[in-house]
Scaffold this motif. Structure first.
Motif, PDB file in Angstrom:
ATOM      1  N   LYS A 141       0.805  -1.219   0.000  1.00 48.01           N
ATOM      2  CA  LYS A 141       0.000   0.000   0.000  1.00 48.01           C
ATOM      3  C   LYS A 141       0.837   1.267   0.000  1.00 48.01           C
ATOM      4  O   LYS A 141       0.330   2.340  -0.299  1.00 48.01           O
ATOM      5  N   LYS A 142       2.118   1.131   0.329  1.00 43.37           N
ATOM      6  CA  LYS A 142       2.991   2.296   0.321  1.00 43.37           C
ATOM      7  C   LYS A 142       3.747   2.450  -0.996  1.00 43.37           C
ATOM      8  O   LYS A 142       4.666   3.257  -1.106  1.00 43.37           O
ATOM      9  N   LEU A 143       3.372   1.682  -1.988  1.00 46.79           N
ATOM     10  CA  LEU A 143       4.067   1.682  -3.276  1.00 46.79           C
ATOM     11  C   LEU A 143       4.020   3.073  -3.905  1.00 46.79           C
ATOM     12  O   LEU A 143       2.956   3.670  -4.075  1.00 46.79           O
ATOM     13  N   ARG A 144       5.219   3.584  -4.259  1.00 41.57           N
ATOM     14  CA  ARG A 144       5.324   4.924  -4.849  1.00 41.57           C
ATOM     15  C   ARG A 144       5.692   4.879  -6.331  1.00 41.57           C
ATOM     16  O   ARG A 144       5.366   5.778  -7.091  1.00 41.57           O
ATOM     17  N   GLU A 145       6.403   3.813  -6.755  1.00 34.50           N
ATOM     18  CA  GLU A 145       6.869   3.746  -8.140  1.00 34.50           C
ATOM     19  C   GLU A 145       6.566   2.372  -8.732  1.00 34.50           C
ATOM     20  O   GLU A 145       6.884   1.352  -8.115  1.00 34.50           O
ATOM     21  N   ILE A 146       5.956   2.378  -9.904  1.00 34.18           N
ATOM     22  CA  ILE A 146       5.728   1.147 -10.662  1.00 34.18           C
ATOM     23  C   ILE A 146       6.372   1.325 -12.035  1.00 34.18           C
ATOM     24  O   ILE A 146       6.069   2.285 -12.751  1.00 34.18           O
ATOM     25  N   THR A 147       7.259   0.387 -12.391  1.00 39.71           N
ATOM     26  CA  THR A 147       7.922   0.411 -13.696  1.00 39.71           C
ATOM     27  C   THR A 147       7.770  -0.963 -14.323  1.00 39.71           C
ATOM     28  O   THR A 147       8.144  -1.973 -13.722  1.00 39.71           O
ATOM     29  N   GLY A 148       7.219  -1.016 -15.527  1.00 45.40           N
ATOM     30  CA  GLY A 148       7.015  -2.315 -16.172  1.00 45.40           C
ATOM     31  C   GLY A 148       7.127  -2.229 -17.684  1.00 45.40           C
ATOM     32  O   GLY A 148       6.976  -1.160 -18.277  1.00 45.40           O
ATOM     33  N   GLU A 149       7.407  -3.381 -18.288  1.00 52.57           N
ATOM     34  CA  GLU A 149       7.491  -3.487 -19.745  1.00 52.57           C
ATOM     35  C   GLU A 149       6.864  -4.808 -20.182  1.00 52.57           C
ATOM     36  O   GLU A 149       6.647  -5.714 -19.363  1.00 52.57           O
ATOM     37  N   SER A 150       6.611  -4.918 -21.471  1.00 54.27           N
ATOM     38  CA  SER A 150       6.192  -6.178 -22.106  1.00 54.27           C
ATOM     39  C   SER A 150       4.916  -6.745 -21.506  1.00 54.27           C
ATOM     40  O   SER A 150       4.855  -7.916 -21.129  1.00 54.27           O
ATOM     41  N   CYS A 151       3.885  -5.918 -21.384  1.00 49.73           N
ATOM     42  CA  CYS A 151       2.592  -6.385 -20.874  1.00 49.73           C
ATOM     43  C   CYS A 151       1.517  -6.085 -21.905  1.00 49.73           C
ATOM     44  O   CYS A 151       0.660  -5.211 -21.716  1.00 49.73           O
ATOM     45  N   GLU A 152       1.569  -6.809 -23.015  1.00 48.08           N
ATOM     46  CA  GLU A 152       0.687  -6.533 -24.145  1.00 48.08           C
ATOM     47  C   GLU A 152      -0.787  -6.712 -23.811  1.00 48.08           C
ATOM     48  O   GLU A 152      -1.663  -6.108 -24.445  1.00 48.08           O
ATOM     49  N   ASN A 153      -1.081  -7.541 -22.814  1.00 40.34           N
ATOM     50  CA  ASN A 153      -2.482  -7.857 -22.521  1.00 40.34           C
ATOM     51  C   ASN A 153      -3.119  -6.910 -21.514  1.00 40.34           C
ATOM     52  O   ASN A 153      -4.275  -7.093 -21.135  1.00 40.34           O
ATOM     53  N   LEU A 154      -2.407  -5.911 -21.062  1.00 39.62           N
ATOM     54  CA  LEU A 154      -2.936  -4.985 -20.070  1.00 39.62           C
ATOM     55  C   LEU A 154      -4.044  -4.131 -20.690  1.00 39.62           C
ATOM     56  O   LEU A 154      -3.867  -3.535 -21.755  1.00 39.62           O
ATOM     57  N   THR A 155      -5.186  -4.061 -20.022  1.00 40.14           N
ATOM     58  CA  THR A 155      -6.333  -3.289 -20.510  1.00 40.14           C
ATOM     59  C   THR A 155      -6.673  -2.197 -19.519  1.00 40.14           C
ATOM     60  O   THR A 155      -6.085  -2.090 -18.434  1.00 40.14           O
ATOM     61  N   ASP A 156      -7.656  -1.376 -19.875  1.00 37.63           N
ATOM     62  CA  ASP A 156      -8.117  -0.329 -18.957  1.00 37.63           C
ATOM     63  C   ASP A 156      -8.553  -0.928 -17.628  1.00 37.63           C
ATOM     64  O   ASP A 156      -8.265  -0.397 -16.551  1.00 37.63           O
ATOM     65  N   ALA A 157      -9.269  -2.040 -17.687  1.00 37.14           N
ATOM     66  CA  ALA A 157      -9.814  -2.644 -16.469  1.00 37.14           C
ATOM     67  C   ALA A 157      -8.706  -3.132 -15.538  1.00 37.14           C
ATOM     68  O   ALA A 157      -8.744  -2.900 -14.323  1.00 37.14           O
TER      69      ALA A 157
END
Length: 922
Positions: A141-157
C-alpha cells in the motif's frame, strides 16, 4: 581421409548469425514458483551453507543488515535460510523497499510468496505481468513507483484495478509492450486515483484525448514529468493546460499539429525539458519554443528528418539553451552533463534536468540501435561509443542498464559490414569501454551483469577487441559470471566465452578452467533453456578444435554431455553445436583416441544419425560433419553401418542435390567419403543411390565441395560395380572437367585417381553398355588423365630429368610435382597394390598416373608416408619398381616418377617404417 576440424567460426548452415548477442527470453523469465526458496527463504529448498567456525551472532544488527543490502534477492534468501536470527534479518522492511522482478516470472504465486515482506515496499519493477492480481497481491500500500514493460495484454480494467489500490503512487512508467489496449479512460482513472502522481510515462497508445489530459491537470497538481511515447494521436492544446509540467516527452508520436504544440507549450510556465526525438517536428516549432519559452532549457530532437534536412535552420542562435540533434554537435551539446566541476559551464543543467535528459537519451539511443534505421551510420561512427559509455557511468541505474544494452546493439547492428563493425569495436576499446564494462560486471545487480556480458560478447567478435578483453582479464571475469545462479547472467557470459573462444583466447579459457565451467552449465541448467545450452555447447565445440583442449573435454566427460544435449534438448541451435562439438572431438584421431571413445558412448552414433534427418539445416550439416570424422575409425564405421548410417548419409546426399548450403553439401559428401573406406559399405552406397548425388556435387562451383565429392567417388570406384554406375551417370565428363580445370590441386588429383580406377581394365568384364560406347568413354577418360599429368612436366624438365637421374634432379622434380594437400590421404594395402599393378598396364597414361600417385603417397613429408612405404616393403614392391623403371616400354615420365618413388622408399628405412595397419581393407 583424415578427419577435419569444424572451424571455430559460425558455419552458416542455417543462416544463424551470432554477431548480435540479443537477450532471448524464450518462455519469459525464470519461474519463481519452481524456485520459491529464492524469494521465500524456505530452509528445505535453499542451498545449504557450509558450517563455519565464525560466530556470526556476535556481529551487530546494523552490520549484518548491511551485509544483506549487498546481496541480491536470491542470496538474501539463501543466507536467511541458515537460522532463525538471519531469517528475521532477511525479512527486515529496510531490505524490501524496492523489488526488481524482471528475472522472474511475476505471477500470482510469486506475489503471494512475497506479500508478507512488502508492507513497506516503495518501488517495483517487472516485465511480463501475468495478471493485475499479481501486483495487487503484493499488498504494497505504500508503493510509490511502478515500472514495467512487455505487458501486451494490459487493458483499462486491469490497469484500473492496479491503480485503485495504490493511491500513494508517485511514478507510473509503462514502457515498451504497453499501451495498445489502454485508452484515455485509463488516464482519467489514473488522474483521479493518484493525486500524488509526479511522473507518468505510457507508450503506444492510439489516442490521448484532451479530456484525459485535462483530468491529469485537474487532479494531479504535482505532475511534473509526462511522456506519451510511440503514440498515434495526442491533444497538443490540452498538454498546454498542465501548468505543473517541467518535462515533456512525445518521442516517436506520429500525428502531431506542431503549430498548435508551439502555441500551447510555449506558454507553460515551468517547462524545462522537451523531447521530440524521432518525430516530424520542423524548425519553426523548435525555433518558436526555444525563443518564446523563458523556462525551456533543453530540447532533444534526435533523428527528426524534417528538422535535419532544413537548410535554413540555424541551431547555433539559441544562446544558453541546449538543442540536441544529429546535425548539431551532439557530444558538445550534452557535454555539460558530464562536467564534474559545476562552474565549468554556464549551461550546466540542474540535477533533475540532467537526470531527465540522461533517461531520455538512453531510451532514444537504445530504441535507435534496436530499430537499426538507415542513414544513422555517420552519427553512430562519430558519437555512438562516447555517448553510450558516458551514459553507462550515470548515477542512475536504469540509465546505466539501458546504455549498456544499447552499446551491445550499437557494436554490431545486423546489417553492418565487417569494416563498420571493426570501427565501432575499435572505438569502444579506444574510449575505455572495457574497464567500464568490467566494472558493471562487479555490480550486485544481476541485470547489470547480464547486459555487460552481452556487450562484451559482441565486442569479442572483433579479433583485436577480443585480444584486448582477454589481456585485461576478461576470461576470468566471464568464467565467474558463467557460474551465476541467474540464468540470464550465465547465458550472456556463456555467449561471451563462445565468442572469445573463436580466437587465441581459447588458450586462456582452457587454462583458467573454462572446460569445467562450460560442462557445469550443461549439467546444472535444464535443457529447456536452449539459448544457454547453445552458447555453452558452441564454446565447447570451439575449444574441442584444439587437440589439447579436446583431450581435457573428453576427460571431463564432454562426449557424453554433448550426446545427452543432442538427444534431450529441443532447441535446434543447441543440437547443432553439440554435433559440432562431437565432430571436433573426433577430429584428432591420429593423436588421441577420442574418435573411438565417442563411438563407445551409449547411443552416441545413433543420435548423430538421427540428427542427419533434422529439419534444421545447421543440425544436419554438423551431424554429417560428425559422421565424416567418426567414420574415420574402423569400428565406428561398422557401428554406423549397423545403425543405418550409410543409408542415412546417402539420403542426406540426395537431399543436397537441391539448392542447399555448400557446407552441408561438403559434410554430406565427406561422410560418404569416409564410410566408403570399407568395401562393403562402398557397395551399399552404390546400391542405395549414393553415386548420382556425388556426381552432381562433383560439378559444384565450390572447389571444397567437388574436392570432397571426388574423394568419395575415388573410394567408390574401387569396385567395378560402382565404377560402371559412375560411367552411366556421366561421371566421367564431370571428373574430366574437374581433373583439367578445377582450381583445387587436391580435386584434380582425386579426379585423376578415380578415372584411373575406372579404366584400368577391371570394368571390361562387366559392361552393360555397348562396347563401342565404353571404348569412346575410356578414350576420353585417358585423355583427361594425360592432360592432367602433362601440367606437371614441361618438355624441358622432362628432357633434363630423362637424361640425368641424379638425386638433385629427382629432388627438383619432386618439389615441382608434389601435391601437399594430398598428404592427408591414407591408402590400404589393396589400394597400393592396385597402383603397383597399374605400372604394368598396357596404357602408358595409366603407368604415368600410377607412378605419379605412388610418388605422392611416399613423399618424405607426407603424413602417412611411413605407412605406405611399409606396405610396399612388405609386398616386395621395390623390386617391381626397379624393374619397371628399367623397362624400355615405360614412358619417360613414369620412369622419372618411379625413380623418385624408389628414392622415397630408401629415405624411410624398413625398420622404422612400420606405420599403422590400414584403417580399411578393400
Amino acid at each position: 581421409m583424415n578427419p577435419r576440424v569444424r572451424q571455430r567460426v559460425d558455419e552458416d548452415g542455417s543462416d544463424m548469425n551470432r554477431k548480435v548477442r540479443q537477450r532471448v527470453d524464450e518462455d519469459g523469465k525464470d519461474n519463481v514458483g519452481a524456485a520459491s526458496y529464492l524469494l521465500t527463504g524456505d530452509e528445505d529448498a535453499a542451498p545449504k551453507v557450509q558450517e563455519s567456525s565464525k560466530d556470526w551472532s556476535s556481529l551487530t544488527y546494523d552490520l549484518m543488515l548491511h551485509v544483506f543490502t549487498l546481496l541480491d534477492n536470491r542470496d538474501r534468501a539463501s543466507l536467511a535460510s541458515t537460522c532463525t536470527t538471519l531469517r528475521s534479518l532477511g525479512a527486515s522492511p529496510h531490505l524490501w523497499s524496492s523489488l526488481d522482478l524482471r528475472a522472474h516470472r511475476f505471477d500470482d504465486s510469486a506475489a503471494a510468496s512475497l506479500a508478507d515482506r512488502c508492507a513497506d515496499l516503495e518501488k517495483v519493477r517487472f516485465d511480463d505481468l501475468d495478471s493485475a492480481a499479481a501486483l495487487v497481491n503484493l499488498k504494497a500500500k505504500k508503493l510509490r513507483e511502478i515500472t514495467g514493460e512487455s505487458c501486451e495484454n494490459l487493458t483499462d480494467a486491469t490497469l484500473a484495478m492496479i491503480i485503485a489500490r495504490h493511491e500513494a503512487l508517485e511514478s507510473l512508467d509503462l514502457g515498451r509492450g504497453f499501451g495498445e489496449r489502454i485508452t484515455s479512460q485509463a488516464i482519467k482513472i489514473i488522474a483521479i486515483c493518484c493525486p500524488k502522481l509526479k511522473k507518468l510515462r505510457i507508450s503506444r497508445m492510439v489516442d490521448v484525448s484532451a479530456e484525459a489530459i485535462l483530468s491529469l491537470a485537474e487532479h494531479c497538481p504535482l505532475l511534473s514529468d509526462v511522456g506519451f511515447l510511440d503514440c498515434l494521436n495526442i491533444n497538443e492544446e490540452a498538454l498546454g493546460k498542465v501548468v505543473s509540467l517541467r518535462y515533456l516527452s512525445v518521442t516517436r508520436t506520429l500525428n502531431m499539429d506542431w503549430r498548435a504544440a508551439a502555441e500551447s507549450w510555449g506558454t507553460l510556465p515551468n517547462l524545462t525539458g522537451l523531447d521530440v526525438s524521432r518525430t516530424g517536428v520542423n524548425h519553426e516549432t523548435v525555433s518558436r519554443l526555444l525563443t518564446t519559452s523563458k523556462s525551456l532549457k533543453v530540447v532533444c530532437a534526435l533523428n527528426c528528418p524534417v528538422l535535419e534536412h532544413d537548410a535554413d535552420f540555424n541551431p547555433g542562435r539559441f544562446e544558453g539553451k541546449l538543442l540536441i540533434a544529429k546535425f548539431n554537435n551532439t557530444l558538445h551539446g550534452i557535454a555539460p552533463l558530464f562536467f564534474e566541476d559545476n562552474s565549468s559551464s554556464e549551461m550546466m543543467p540542474e540535477d533533475d534536468t540532467r537526470r531527465w535528459l540522461e533517461g531520455n537519451l538512453s531510451r532514444t539511443l537504445l530504441s535507435l540501435t534496436e530499430s537499426n534505421l538507415l542513414g544513422l551510420n555517420g552519427f553512430w561512427q562519430k558519437d555512438g561509443a562516447k555517448l553510450f559509455l558516458r551514459l553507462m557511468q550515470s548515477s542512475q541505474e536504469e540509465v546505466q542498464e539501458r546504455a549498456t544494452r544499447g552499446l551491445a546493439s550499437f557494436i554490431h547492428l545486423s546489417d553492418d559490414s565487417d569494416s563498420i563493425y571493426r570501427e565501432r569495436a575499435d572505438s569502444v576499446v579506444r574510449d575505455g569501454g572495457i574497464p567500464i564494462l568490467f566494472k558493471l560486471t562487479e555490480s550486485w545487480k544481476e541485470s547489470f551483469q547480464a547486459e555487460a556480458a552481452k556487450a562484451i560478447a559482441n565486442l569479442s567478435l572483433n579479433a583485436d577487441a577480443a585480444k584486448a578483453v582477454a589481456e585485461a582479464g576478461g576470461v576470468s571475469v566471464l568464467l565467474g559470471l558463467a557460474k551465476s545462479r541467474n540464468r540470464l547472467v550465465a547465458q550472456e557470459a556463456a555467449g561471451a566465452i563462445w565468442n572469445l573462444s573463436l580466437g587465441d583466447a581459447y588458450k586462456a579459457i582452457s587454462r583458467d578452467g573454462g572446460v569445467n565451467v562450460l560442462m557445469d552449465l550443461l549439467s546444472r541448467w535444464s535443457y529447456d533453456y536452449g539459448e544457454l545450452m547453445e552458447r555453452a555447447a558452441g564454446a565447447l565445440a570451439n575449444l574441442a578444435g584444439d587437440e589439447n583442449c579436446s583431450i581435457d573435454i573428453a576427460k571431463a566427460g564432454g562426449a557424453n554431455a554433448l550426446v545427452m544435449l543432442a538427444r534431450n534438448c529441443e532447441y535446434a541451435g543447441a543440437r547443432e553445436h553439440a554435433a559440432r562439438g562431437l565432430a571436433n572431438l573426433a577430429a584428432h584421431d591420429d593423436s588421441n583416441n577420442n574418435n573411438a571413445a565417442i563411438g563407445e558412448v551409449p547411443r552416441a552414433l545413433e543420435t548423430i544419425i538421427q540428427l542427419t534427418r533434422s529439419r534444421h539445416g545447421g543440425v544436419r550439416q554438423e551431424a554429417a560433419g560428425a559422421l565424416w570424422n567418426l567414420a574415420y575409425d574402423e569400428n565406428n564405421r561398422k557401428l554406423i553401418a549397423e545403425l543405418g548410417g550409410v543409408e542415412a548419409s546417402v539420403a542426406l546426399a540426395n537431399y543436397c542435390m537441391d539448392n542447399t548450403s555448400s557446407d552441408l553439401q561438403k559434410s554430406a559428401a565427406g561422410a560418404l567419403w569416409n564410410l566408403s573406406n570399407s568395401e562393403d559399405h562402398s557397395i551399399v552406397i552404390g546400391r542405395e543411390g549414393g553415386i548420382p548425388p556425388l556426381v552432381a556435387l562433383a560439378r559444384s562451383q565450390y572447389e571444397d565441395v567437388h574436392e570432397v565429392a571426388a574423394g568419395a567417388l575415388w573410394n567408390l570406384s574401387f569396385t567395378h560395380v560402382n565404377a560402371l554406375l559412375i560411367v552411366e551417370e556421366e561421371g566421367v565428363l564431370a571428373l574430366g572437367r574437374m581433373c583439367t580445370s578445377s582450381p583445387s590441386k587436391m580435386a584434380r588429383f582425386l579426379a585423376a585417381l578415380t578415372l584411373a580406377y575406372i579404366f584400368d581394365g577391371r570394368l571390361d568384364g562387366s559392361v552393360r553398355a555397348s562396347p563401342k560406347h565404353l571404348v569412346n568413354v575410356r578414350r576420353s577418360g585417358l585423355k583427361y588423365i594425360e592432360s592432367y599429368i602433362d601440367t606437371f612436366m614441361d618438355p624441358q624438365t622432362l628432357a633434363t630429368a630423362a637424361s640425368s637421374y641424379t638425386s638433385s634432379m629427382l629432388a627438383k622434380v619432386l618439389k615441382r610435382v608434389r601435391i601437399p594437400e594430398a598428404d592427408i590421404l591414407k591408402c590400404s594395402g589393396k589400394e597400393i597394390e592396385r597402383f603397383v599393378t597399374m605400372l604394368r598396364n598396357p596404357s602408358p597414361v595409366l603407368k604415368k598416373l600410377a607412378a605419379f600417385a605412388l610418388l605422392q603417397f611416399t613423399a618424405p613429408e607426407a603424413s602417412h608416408a611411413k605407412h605406405h612405404v611399409s606396405l610396399m616393403h612388405d609386398a616386395g614392391d621395390p623390386k617391381l619398381l626397379r624393374n619397371g623403371a628399367a623397362a624400355t616400354s615405360m614412358p619417360h615420365e613414369a620412369k622419372i616418377f618411379a625413380k623418385i618413388v624408389l628414392r622415397n622408399l630408401e629415405h624411410h628405412q624398413p625398420e622404422c617404417s612400420k606405420g599403422k595397419t590400414a584403417s580399411t581393407s578393400k
